[in-house]
Design a protein around this motif. Structure first.
Motif, mmCIF file in Angstrom:
data_model
loop_
_atom_site.group_PDB
_atom_site.id
_atom_site.type_symbol
_atom_site.label_atom_id
_atom_site.label_comp_id
_atom_site.label_asym_id
_atom_site.label_seq_id
_atom_site.Cartn_x
_atom_site.Cartn_y
_atom_site.Cartn_z
ATOM 1 N N ARG A 134 -4.094 -1.939 -10.368
ATOM 2 C CA ARG A 134 -3.485 -2.085 -9.052
ATOM 3 C C ARG A 134 -2.843 -3.462 -8.906
ATOM 4 N N ALA A 135 -3.465 -4.489 -9.494
ATOM 5 C CA ALA A 135 -2.911 -5.836 -9.400
ATOM 6 C C ALA A 135 -1.529 -5.878 -10.038
ATOM 7 N N ALA A 136 -1.385 -5.245 -11.196
ATOM 8 C CA ALA A 136 -0.086 -5.213 -11.863
ATOM 9 C C ALA A 136 0.937 -4.474 -11.009
ATOM 10 N N ARG A 137 0.492 -3.409 -10.335
ATOM 11 C CA ARG A 137 1.406 -2.647 -9.486
ATOM 12 C C ARG A 137 1.844 -3.472 -8.278
ATOM 13 N N LEU A 138 0.935 -4.244 -7.700
ATOM 14 C CA LEU A 138 1.275 -5.092 -6.557
ATOM 15 C C LEU A 138 2.291 -6.159 -6.961
ATOM 16 N N ILE A 139 2.092 -6.736 -8.138
ATOM 17 C CA ILE A 139 3.040 -7.736 -8.634
ATOM 18 C C ILE A 139 4.416 -7.100 -8.810
ATOM 19 N N ARG A 140 4.422 -5.913 -9.393
ATOM 20 C CA ARG A 140 5.699 -5.235 -9.617
ATOM 21 C C ARG A 140 6.375 -4.904 -8.284
ATOM 22 N N MET A 141 5.595 -4.500 -7.302
ATOM 23 C CA MET A 141 6.164 -4.170 -5.995
ATOM 24 C C MET A 141 6.794 -5.404 -5.361
ATOM 25 N N ALA A 142 6.116 -6.546 -5.446
ATOM 26 C CA ALA A 142 6.663 -7.775 -4.880
ATOM 27 C C ALA A 142 7.950 -8.172 -5.588
ATOM 28 N N LEU A 143 8.007 -8.020 -6.914
ATOM 29 C CA LEU A 143 9.220 -8.349 -7.654
ATOM 30 C C LEU A 143 10.353 -7.382 -7.327
ATOM 31 N N LEU A 144 10.024 -6.111 -7.124
ATOM 32 C CA LEU A 144 11.048 -5.137 -6.743
ATOM 33 C C LEU A 144 11.675 -5.508 -5.404
ATOM 34 N N LEU A 145 10.833 -5.896 -4.429
ATOM 35 C CA LEU A 145 11.352 -6.252 -3.115
ATOM 36 C C LEU A 145 12.146 -7.547 -3.163
ATOM 37 N N GLN A 146 11.803 -8.417 -4.101
ATOM 38 C CA GLN A 146 12.563 -9.663 -4.246
ATOM 39 C C GLN A 146 13.942 -9.389 -4.836
ATOM 40 N N SER A 147 14.008 -8.468 -5.800
ATOM 41 C CA SER A 147 15.282 -8.202 -6.474
ATOM 42 C C SER A 147 16.118 -7.155 -5.751
ATOM 43 N N ALA A 148 15.488 -6.263 -4.969
ATOM 44 C CA ALA A 148 16.222 -5.192 -4.281
ATOM 45 C C ALA A 148 15.668 -5.007 -2.873
ATOM 46 N N PRO A 149 15.963 -5.922 -1.956
ATOM 47 C CA PRO A 149 15.451 -5.815 -0.583
ATOM 48 C C PRO A 149 15.907 -4.510 0.069
ATOM 49 N N GLY A 150 15.038 -3.961 0.919
ATOM 50 C CA GLY A 150 15.397 -2.762 1.668
ATOM 51 C C GLY A 150 15.019 -1.462 1.008
ATOM 52 N N LEU A 151 14.269 -1.511 -0.090
ATOM 53 C CA LEU A 151 13.826 -0.266 -0.714
ATOM 54 C C LEU A 151 12.933 0.497 0.250
ATOM 55 N N THR A 152 13.150 1.802 0.329
ATOM 56 C CA THR A 152 12.330 2.638 1.202
ATOM 57 C C THR A 152 10.998 2.945 0.527
ATOM 58 N N ALA A 153 10.091 3.499 1.319
ATOM 59 C CA ALA A 153 8.794 3.890 0.750
ATOM 60 C C ALA A 153 8.984 4.937 -0.334
ATOM 61 N N ALA A 154 9.939 5.864 -0.115
ATOM 62 C CA ALA A 154 10.188 6.901 -1.121
ATOM 63 C C ALA A 154 10.726 6.294 -2.416
ATOM 64 N N ALA A 155 11.650 5.322 -2.287
ATOM 65 C CA ALA A 155 12.210 4.688 -3.478
ATOM 66 C C ALA A 155 11.148 3.889 -4.235
ATOM 67 N N LEU A 156 10.319 3.159 -3.493
ATOM 68 C CA LEU A 156 9.235 2.410 -4.136
ATOM 69 C C LEU A 156 8.249 3.345 -4.810
ATOM 70 N N ALA A 157 7.963 4.472 -4.162
ATOM 71 C CA ALA A 157 7.027 5.438 -4.746
ATOM 72 C C ALA A 157 7.553 5.950 -6.084
ATOM 73 N N ARG A 158 8.873 6.207 -6.165
ATOM 74 C CA ARG A 158 9.446 6.671 -7.434
ATOM 75 C C ARG A 158 9.366 5.586 -8.500
ATOM 76 N N GLU A 159 9.702 4.354 -8.125
ATOM 77 C CA GLU A 159 9.687 3.266 -9.101
ATOM 78 C C GLU A 159 8.285 2.975 -9.616
ATOM 79 N N LEU A 160 7.312 3.041 -8.723
ATOM 80 C CA LEU A 160 5.931 2.687 -9.081
ATOM 81 C C LEU A 160 5.118 3.884 -9.532
ATOM 82 N N GLU A 161 5.715 5.103 -9.400
ATOM 83 C CA GLU A 161 5.055 6.346 -9.813
ATOM 84 C C GLU A 161 3.743 6.559 -9.059
ATOM 85 N N VAL A 162 3.813 6.367 -7.731
ATOM 86 C CA VAL A 162 2.659 6.599 -6.857
ATOM 87 C C VAL A 162 3.157 7.372 -5.640
#
Length: 340
Positions: free
Chosen positions: A2-30
């Protein structure tokens, strides 16, 4: 995990602001519910994640906030230095750019991380094409790659294999090139027709080595607007099997020995094997089975089945059987003669 997933989520939001919950779910496979919980966990950890509703809504980091999670771990550097295929980069005309990028990246790494990256290069080399079948680089590949980078619609001419022994037919279409895929040494272009009105949403896949001409699409002065939800890797994974089957436009009926049957997977296209084996009859008194082989064309079937020699007999179509009869006569004349 989960820690690795949280780090990845923070980096995703830094590089692509405005991602929706659905888009994040696809990227993180959750699930989207997990995304919501992870966003709350980041907030509790002091990462200023905020969500906004509405059409332009999504998840954002507070303005000006930058995470401090971008330092590479040695294992991440090892993976990064393995991520390019030398042959692919050469075909795309990017070898020099990739080499320069690796040098720049290595110069910014800590000594320990740099050593890990260099160690991976010394130990692993990725060579995609199969043995003894090094394909030539398609001459129009670099130009097509530039169109992919620029989101520029193109008019391409394509040599489509003929059906039932007919010569190839050339078709010309205007397409939006979404991406390029290297599969077993062969390049494919994933495209969509501009109006998207064709069957299957207008998506088409072309072998780049069969593209005979390429030019900017008439009247397309501006880049086309890409579908923001398009994911090349996911698209290829879901459609490549269907594409491989679509290439098999010819059916060849054969009688095969037990040894030939065991060798079929080695000589046929992978997509043809399950259907061919499913059509097999019960062995006759001589141990031979009859089956229908899907093939790309009679020419391809001839080259593939010739490798089986006397372990296969072509029953239909008649022109292909005649070709094998001619080949057999040539071989009999050659080997029946006394060596000079």
């Amino acid at each position: 995990m989960r820690a690795a997933r949280l780090i990845r989520m923070a980096l995703l939001l830094q590089s692509a602001p405005g991602l929706t919950a659905a888009a994040l779910a696809r990227e993180l496979e959750v699930s989207e519910r997990t995304v919501i919980r992870d966003a709350q966990a980041l907030q509790e950890a002091g990462v200023p994640v905020r969500s906004e509703r509405g059409r332009a809504g999504g998840y954002f980091l507070a303005p000006g906030h930058r995470t401090r999670l971008t330092t590479l771990h040695p294992s991440e550097a090892e993976t990064l230095f393995l991520s390019g295929l030398p042959t692919a980069l050469r075909d795309l005309g990017l070898s020099d750019a990739a080499g320069t990028a690796r040098l720049k990246l290595a110069a910014t790494l800590l000594p320990s991380v740099r050593e890990a990256a260099e160690s991976s290069v010394r130990r692993f080399h990725l060579d995609a094409p199969a043995w003894f079948s090094e394909p030539p680089s398609p001459p129009l590949l670099p130009e097509l790659a530039r169109a992919v980078w620029a989101d520029r619609a193109v008019e391409l001419s394509y040599a489509r294999p003929g059906r039932a022994g007919a010569p190839p037919a050339t078709v010309t279409r205007v397409v939006e090139p979404y991406g390029l895929v290297l599969k077993a040494g062969t390049w494919y272009a994933v495209t969509r027709t501009p109006d998207g009105q064709d069957p299957d949403g207008g998506w088409r896949t072309y072998r780049v080595d069969r593209v005979t001409a390429l030019a900017p699409a008439p009247g397309a002065a501006q880049p086309f607007v890409r579908d923001p939800d398009f994911d090349l890797a996911r698209h290829w994974e879901t459609r490549s099997a269907a594409f491989a089957r679509a290439l098999l436009r010819t059916t060849v009926t054969v009688r095969v020995s037990a040894r030939g049957l065991s060798r079929l997977p080695a000589v046929l296209d992978g997509a043809a094997v399950p259907d061919a084996l499913a059509s097999a009859t019960a062995p006759d008194a001589a141990g031979l089975v009859t089956l229908d082989l899907p093939a790309e064309s009679e020419e391809v079937a001839f080259e593939q089945l010739a490798a089986l020699g006397a372990d296969v007999e072509v029953l239909a179509p008649a022109p292909l059987r005649a070709r094998f009869r001619e080949r057999a006569a040539e071989l009999a004349a050659l080997y029946g003669a006394v060596p000079r």
